[in-house]
Write an enzyme that holds these catalytic residues in place. Structure first.
Site, PDB file in Angstrom:
ATOM      1  N   GLU A  88      29.510  45.081  38.333  1.00 41.97           N
ATOM      2  CA  GLU A  88      30.127  45.813  37.287  1.00 41.97           C
ATOM      3  C   GLU A  88      30.454  44.700  36.420  1.00 41.97           C
ATOM      4  O   GLU A  88      30.998  43.481  36.769  1.00 41.97           O
ATOM      5  CB  GLU A  88      31.528  46.437  37.937  1.00 41.97           C
ATOM      6  CG  GLU A  88      31.047  47.319  39.086  1.00 41.97           C
ATOM      7  CD  GLU A  88      32.433  48.102  39.428  1.00 41.97           C
ATOM      8  OE1 GLU A  88      33.655  47.892  38.663  1.00 41.97           O
ATOM      9  OE2 GLU A  88      32.563  48.533  40.421  1.00 41.97           O
ATOM     10  N   CYS A 329      38.610  47.418  38.679  1.00 44.82           N
ATOM     11  CA  CYS A 329      38.531  46.569  40.155  1.00 44.82           C
ATOM     12  C   CYS A 329      37.672  47.051  40.976  1.00 44.82           C
ATOM     13  O   CYS A 329      38.075  47.409  42.107  1.00 44.82           O
ATOM     14  CB  CYS A 329      40.125  46.673  40.705  1.00 44.82           C
ATOM     15  SG  CYS A 329      41.266  45.541  39.509  1.00 44.82           S
TER      16      CYS A 329
HETATM   17  N1  SAH Z   1      38.190  36.796  44.060  1.00 47.48           N
HETATM   18  C1  SAH Z   1      38.927  36.288  42.830  1.00 47.48           C
HETATM   19  C2  SAH Z   1      38.592  37.047  41.362  1.00 47.48           C
HETATM   20  C3  SAH Z   1      38.048  38.498  41.596  1.00 47.48           C
HETATM   21  S1  SAH Z   1      39.535  39.706  41.779  1.00 47.48           S
HETATM   22  C4  SAH Z   1      40.261  36.490  42.932  1.00 47.48           C
HETATM   23  O1  SAH Z   1      40.803  36.811  44.114  1.00 47.48           O
HETATM   24  O2  SAH Z   1      41.079  36.015  42.046  1.00 47.48           O
HETATM   25  C5  SAH Z   1      40.337  39.458  40.493  1.00 47.48           C
HETATM   26  C6  SAH Z   1      41.868  39.860  40.547  1.00 47.48           C
HETATM   27  O3  SAH Z   1      42.136  41.515  40.844  1.00 47.48           O
HETATM   28  C7  SAH Z   1      42.376  39.188  41.778  1.00 47.48           C
HETATM   29  O4  SAH Z   1      43.939  38.864  41.424  1.00 47.48           O
HETATM   30  C8  SAH Z   1      42.762  40.442  42.632  1.00 47.48           C
HETATM   31  O5  SAH Z   1      43.623  40.120  43.583  1.00 47.48           O
HETATM   32  C9  SAH Z   1      42.903  41.437  41.692  1.00 47.48           C
HETATM   33  N2  SAH Z   1      42.680  42.977  42.218  1.00 47.48           N
HETATM   34  C10 SAH Z   1      41.983  43.380  43.113  1.00 47.48           C
HETATM   35  N3  SAH Z   1      42.203  44.694  43.515  1.00 47.48           N
HETATM   36  C11 SAH Z   1      42.950  45.124  42.557  1.00 47.48           C
HETATM   37  C12 SAH Z   1      43.580  46.446  42.166  1.00 47.48           C
HETATM   38  N4  SAH Z   1      43.232  47.183  43.013  1.00 47.48           N
HETATM   39  N5  SAH Z   1      44.580  46.434  41.638  1.00 47.48           N
HETATM   40  C13 SAH Z   1      44.877  45.387  40.667  1.00 47.48           C
HETATM   41  N6  SAH Z   1      44.328  44.083  40.981  1.00 47.48           N
HETATM   42  C14 SAH Z   1      43.198  43.931  41.713  1.00 47.48           C
END
Ligand code: SAH
Length: 339
Positions: A88, A329
């Site tokens: 995505e 996300c």
């Molecule tokens: N793996 C990397 C980048 C991808 S996730 C990281 O962990 O930073 C990007 C961001 O979205 C991260 O801060 C992650 O913790 C957050 N994230 C994941 N699922 C989420 C959700 N359901 N709601 C809000 N933020 C979320």
């Protein structure tokens, strides 16, 4: 090799190795990334010989957009890759420009308990061209240039380090797409050796750390990676990063109801980050149907915010985009797959 996977410097080297002229790289990047042609025959100022050589070594191929959802300030894309896998990207319209959030892997192995992408596990890394393609295809679709890139979609960028760095080199190159390095942000769950490697990367790209907890006990309970690289190691690596680069770091902090959103968590976080050149981005959790975590109330988020502020920690609350269109996300892919 896919043409969208080679950096400008590599292309220059390619031409030198072929006993051709280095400046051909400038011409080719101009056709591919400025004029956006998608075949060699249209490169009118490039000699026939060069074109024939390139045809043997490179091909043009992008991804396929299989789904697109829109709301006023957001557009969400589901792409199909050559092997049928899906990733995505999300476009967000801000007053300061248009940003895109891209994926770096198919699935993710970091195993954060609250995350939809992690639930689906990593299938493979994205190739550099698959990341570049997300940018090109979205720009073509919205008929507009993107101003900012965040690597915060599906995947852990630092678990696909080499391809991610090549991607940044390509989109940042002033011979091509030319998105400024200060407009590019890489987000990591905290893979310390890669943070250290990134410290020596010569571009002024922004770094965001998904911290999400003020201590190891809470962080261990929601992020598996913390068992390998606990908070104190992350903080040490970040201090070194700032000392070397002089750049401000962002700490992302998802507000999870009853898990990490108490006043004492806010105080503990303030203490942890005191004196570090950083700010905290509080993220209202996007609830998903598969995971039982709940988002903190607006009131709790505001209290948390106030405590950080009072303690002189720079803090913002992330504006929510796209939760109505499953844009949040990793949910589009997972809904599509119905898993
Ligand atoms: N793996 C990397 C980048 C991808 S996730 C990281 O962990 O930073 C990007 C961001 O979205 C991260 O801060 C992650 O913790 C957050 N994230 C994941 N699922 C989420 C959700 N359901 N709601 C809000 N933020 C979320």
């Amino acid at each position: 090799m896919n043409i969208y996977g080679i950096t400008f410097e590599e292309l220059e080297k390619y031409f030198i190795e072929k006993n051709d002229k280095k400046f051909k790289a400038t011409q080719v990047f101009d056709w591919v990334y400025r004029k956006r042609i998608n075949n060699f025959d249209e490169m009118r100022n490039v000699s026939k010989d060069t074109i024939n050589t390139m045809k043997e070594d490179f091909y043009f191929d992008k991804l396929e957009i299989i789904q697109r959802q829109e709301d006023v300030d957001v557009a969400k894309y589901l792409f199909k890759l050559k092997d049928g896998e899906k990733v995505e990207a999300v476009v967000m319209y801000h007053d300061y420009g248009t940003s895109i959030c891209i994926s770096t892997q198919v699935g993710c192995n970091m195993g954060c308990k609250f995350c939809e992408s992690g639930r689906l596990k990593k299938v493979r890394n994205l190739e550099t061209y698959e990341m570049v393609s997300q940018i090109l295809m979205v720009e073509e679709d919205i008929e507009k240039r993107l101003s900012h890139i965040v690597l915060m979609g599906i995947g852990e960028p630092f678990d696909n380090y080499e391809n991610v760095i090549k991607f940044i080199d390509i989109v940042n190159s002033d011979k091509g797409i030319a998105i400024g390095s200060r407009h590019i942000t890489v987000s990591t769950c905290g893979i310390v050796p890669k943070i250290r490697e990134f410290t020596n990367y010569d571009k002024q790209v922004n770094l965001a750390i998904s911290l999400h907890a003020p201590n190891n006990e809470i962080r261990n309970s929601i992020m598996n990676i913390n068992k390998a690289y606990p908070i104190e190691e992350i903080i040490k690596a970040i201090k070194d990063y700032i000392a070397k680069t002089n750049r401000r770091v962002t700490f992302e902090y998802i507000m999870l109801k009853g898990v990490n959103d108490s006043e004492s968590c806010a105080l503990e976080l303030s203490k942890l980050l005191r004196g570090i050149n950083c700010y905290v981005n509080l993220i209202p959790y996007n609830e998903t149907s598969h995971i039982e975590y709940k988002k903190s109330s607006q009131d709790t988020i505001m209290k948390f915010y106030d405590i950080l502020k009072k303690n002189n920690i720079g803090v913002t609350i992330r504006r929510e985009f796209g939760s109505k269109v499953n844009a949040a996300c990793g949910q589009l892919r997972s809904h599509y797959e119905e898993v």
